[in-house]
Structure formats: structure tokens, C-alpha cells
Scaffold this motif. Structure first.
Motif, PDB file in Angstrom:
ATOM      1  N   LEU A 299       1.094   4.141  -2.970  1.00 40.69           N
ATOM      2  CA  LEU A 299       0.885   5.565  -2.696  1.00 40.69           C
ATOM      3  C   LEU A 299       2.108   6.389  -3.089  1.00 40.69           C
ATOM      4  O   LEU A 299       1.981   7.447  -3.710  1.00 40.69           O
ATOM      5  CB  LEU A 299       0.566   5.772  -1.217  1.00 40.69           C
TER       6      LEU A 299
ATOM      7  N   GLY B 119      -4.275   6.642  -9.616  1.00 36.21           N
ATOM      8  CA  GLY B 119      -4.464   6.922  -8.193  1.00 36.21           C
ATOM      9  C   GLY B 119      -5.867   6.595  -7.726  1.00 36.21           C
ATOM     10  O   GLY B 119      -6.059   6.076  -6.622  1.00 36.21           O
ATOM     11  N   ILE B 120      -6.842   6.897  -8.560  1.00 30.81           N
ATOM     12  CA  ILE B 120      -8.233   6.580  -8.197  1.00 30.81           C
ATOM     13  C   ILE B 120      -8.426   5.069  -8.103  1.00 30.81           C
ATOM     14  O   ILE B 120      -9.050   4.569  -7.162  1.00 30.81           O
ATOM     15  CB  ILE B 120      -9.205   7.206  -9.223  1.00 30.81           C
TER      16      ILE B 120
ATOM     17  N   THR C 197       0.834  -1.207   0.000  1.00 33.13           N
ATOM     18  CA  THR C 197       0.000   0.000   0.000  1.00 33.13           C
ATOM     19  C   THR C 197       0.869   1.257   0.000  1.00 33.13           C
ATOM     20  O   THR C 197       0.619   2.193  -0.759  1.00 33.13           O
ATOM     21  CB  THR C 197      -0.931   0.003   1.227  1.00 33.13           C
TER      22      THR C 197
ATOM     23  N   GLY D 210      -7.462  -0.004  -2.404  1.00 30.95           N
ATOM     24  CA  GLY D 210      -7.062   0.063  -0.998  1.00 30.95           C
ATOM     25  C   GLY D 210      -8.258   0.087  -0.064  1.00 30.95           C
ATOM     26  O   GLY D 210      -8.262  -0.555   0.985  1.00 30.95           O
ATOM     27  N   THR D 211      -9.285   0.831  -0.438  1.00 32.60           N
ATOM     28  CA  THR D 211     -10.483   0.913   0.374  1.00 32.60           C
ATOM     29  C   THR D 211     -11.185  -0.454   0.446  1.00 32.60           C
ATOM     30  O   THR D 211     -11.620  -0.889   1.505  1.00 32.60           O
ATOM     31  CB  THR D 211     -11.456   1.952  -0.194  1.00 32.60           C
TER      32      THR D 211
ATOM     33  N   THR E  50      -6.604   3.841  -4.946  1.00 25.13           N
ATOM     34  CA  THR E  50      -7.323   4.216  -3.738  1.00 25.13           C
ATOM     35  C   THR E  50      -8.567   3.353  -3.558  1.00 25.13           C
ATOM     36  O   THR E  50      -8.872   2.917  -2.449  1.00 25.13           O
ATOM     37  CB  THR E  50      -7.723   5.705  -3.791  1.00 25.13           C
ATOM     38  N   SER E  51      -9.268   3.092  -4.642  1.00 25.65           N
ATOM     39  CA  SER E  51     -10.443   2.236  -4.564  1.00 25.65           C
ATOM     40  C   SER E  51     -10.074   0.822  -4.141  1.00 25.65           C
ATOM     41  O   SER E  51     -10.741   0.228  -3.302  1.00 25.65           O
ATOM     42  CB  SER E  51     -11.159   2.181  -5.917  1.00 25.65           C
TER      43      SER E  51
END
Length: 98
Positions: A45, A82-83, A41, A89-90, A86-87
Motif C-alpha cells: 500500500l 494498485g488495482i 500488505t 489483498g482482498t 488491492t485485488s
């Protein structure tokens, strides 16, 4: 008939009393896997930030030198990446439960 049902009920209750409530336990080597996921992660990032920074610097250089503008595609690609990251990761945080 009621004697048979009473005997089954008592036997069932005695078996349940012996089973108990097991305590949850983490699988073997799960801490190492979670550490690897955390490192991945951070890598994602960091690479996203570096990609946006590089694309922004290249965009500024192209504007300053008057060259062709190819870097807006890089900025858009980095932002879409990045989107997605991030998705993911969520979703992973929801699955892992942290």
C-alpha cells in the motif's frame, strides 16, 4: 441378522462417543506468518501511494517545464498496479479469514 446389526450399531455408537469433537488449533508459527503478511500488505500500500505521488509530481513538472509527457503512462501503471495489489489483498483476506 437383527442381533448383528444391533451389535454393530451399539459398537459404532460407543466408538463415536469416545472420539469427541476436537477443538480447532492454529498451526505452529502461524502468528509470525500472519504478521509477515500484514507487513507486506502495508509495504504494498505504501509503495503504491508513493508511486502515484511520484508520477503525479513528475506529471506536474513535465507540464510546467513543457517537456514530453511520459508520466501519464506512469500514473496509469501505478493505478493498474494498485488495482492488482488491492485485488490480491482482498483474495488473501478471504483466504486467511480476517
Amino acid at each position: 441378522m437383527s442381533t448383528i446389526l444391533l451389535a454393530v450399531h451399539e459398537t459404532y455408537g460407543a466408538v463415536l462417543a469416545q472420539v469427541g469433537n476436537p477443538t480447532p488449533e492454529a498451526p505452529p508459527a502461524s502468528e509470525k506468518l500472519l504478521r509477515l503478511v500484514r507487513y507486506f500488505t502495508w509495504f504494498v500500500l505504501l509503495s503504491g501511494i508513493m508511486g502515484i505521488t511520484y508520477a503525479g509530481g513528475r506529471f506536474a513538472w513535465e507540464k510546467w517545464t513543457g517537456g514530453g509527457l511520459e508520466s501519464p503512462k506512469m500514473v496509469a501503471g501505478a493505478m493498474i498496479g494498485g488495482i492488482v495489489a488491492t485485488s490480491a489483498g482482498t483474495i488473501m483476506n478471504a483466504v486467511i479469514g480476517t
